[in-house]
Structure formats: structure tokens, C-alpha cells
Design an enzyme around this catalytic site. Structure first.
Site, PDB file in Angstrom:
ATOM      1  N   CYS A  81      37.637  73.900  13.585  1.00  0.00           N
ATOM      2  CA  CYS A  81      37.572  74.461  12.249  1.00  0.00           C
ATOM      3  C   CYS A  81      38.456  75.698  12.101  1.00  0.00           C
ATOM      4  O   CYS A  81      39.104  76.114  13.034  1.00  0.00           O
ATOM      5  CB  CYS A  81      36.131  74.843  11.982  1.00  0.00           C
ATOM      6  SG  CYS A  81      35.579  75.996  13.245  1.00  0.00           S
ATOM      7  N   GLU A 130      32.530  74.004   8.310  1.00  0.00           N
ATOM      8  CA  GLU A 130      33.355  72.918   7.798  1.00  0.00           C
ATOM      9  C   GLU A 130      33.173  72.924   6.280  1.00  0.00           C
ATOM     10  O   GLU A 130      32.122  73.319   5.781  1.00  0.00           O
ATOM     11  CB  GLU A 130      32.928  71.563   8.377  1.00  0.00           C
ATOM     12  CG  GLU A 130      33.251  71.391   9.837  1.00  0.00           C
ATOM     13  CD  GLU A 130      34.744  71.298  10.129  1.00  0.00           C
ATOM     14  OE1 GLU A 130      35.552  71.067   9.199  1.00  0.00           O
ATOM     15  OE2 GLU A 130      35.114  71.466  11.302  1.00  0.00           O
TER      16      GLU A 130
END
Length: 136
Positions: free
Chosen positions: A2, A106
Site C-alpha cells: 500500500c 487500502e
């Protein structure tokens, strides 16, 4: 991987969970729920056969770079290209590390808006990610 993590535990809590000792400038690490590229994050490496925690800046400046400013996107190494990349391949055998975090974010896009989702271990155990590092 991420583009945002969280590492909000105190250094002593991180040390207890990883069973590693802190070395280097521990004061560079600041616990935060919003750790992004260019921030310092705890990294675990091996030195002399021991596990060592040290803060490192997220984002690679390759050792061959002549400047701290680079046009290269080096915050994430992709598994499908890491072994063939001129930036990442030289680090695979000797510059491995473990990135330590409480969780990561996310995003999902819905109706033109991005919604972050925080993924973490509900038991408050650290998450670890494979990483590569270099010395500049």
C-alpha cells in the site's frame, strides 16, 4: 503493498513483539496512524546474527543515485519485476529487511470518491512486510 501504513506502538512495545533491539537513531521514528512515503518507519534487519530495529525512511534512493532527489518511483517493489529491475535486483541477496507496522490502508473508489479501509490484526499484533533497502 500500500501507500500508507500505521505504526502507532511505542518503541518498547515494538521491541517486545519483535524480540529485537533498537539501534541507530530511534528518535527519528514517531508513532503514527498515518505513515507514508518519506516517513521514518521501524525496520528489522540482521546485524551480526542479531535482530535489530532501526528507523529507515520509506522510499528507496538507489546507492548509484547522484542526488537525493530522484524521478524514480521507489516506494514499492513489485514481485513480478523485482528480480529483473536495475534498481531492486542488486538488493535481493544482501539488503533484505522486515517492515514493521500495526496495519495498512487500502482504498476503494465508489461514486468518484475514495474510501480508506484500515487492515490490521484485531489482537494488536504487529504485521510484517518484506522489504529491501540500500545505503545512500
Amino acid at each position: 503493498m500500500c501507500g500508507r501504513t500505521a505504526c502507532a506502538l511505542a518503541p518498547a512495545q515494538i521491541q517486545a513483539q519483535t524480540r529485537a533491539t533498537w539501534q541507530g537513531r530511534q528518535d527519528l521514528f514517531r508513532p503514527s496512524f498515518n505513515v507514508g512515503p518519506t516517513s521514518y518507519q521501524p525496520i528489522m534487519i540482521r546485524r551480526g546474527g542479531n535482530r535489530v530495529l532501526t528507523p529507515m525512511k520509506w522510499g528507496l534512493i538507489p546507492s548509484f543515485s547522484k542526488s537525493i532527489v530522484t524521478d524514480l518511483s521507489t516506494i514499492n517493489a513489485r514481485a513480478e519485476s523485482v528480480a529483473s529491475s536495475a534498481i531492486w535486483k542488486p538488493l535481493l541477496n544482501q539488503r533484505r529487511c522486515v517492515v514493521v507496522a500495526d496495519g495498512y490502508f487500502e482504498w476503494r473508489s465508489e461514486h468518484g470518491k475514495k474510501q480508506p479501509f484500515y487492515l490490521h490484526n484485531p489482537a494488536k499484533q504487529l504485521l510484517t512486510f518484506a522489504g529491501l533497502y540500500d545505503v545512500w
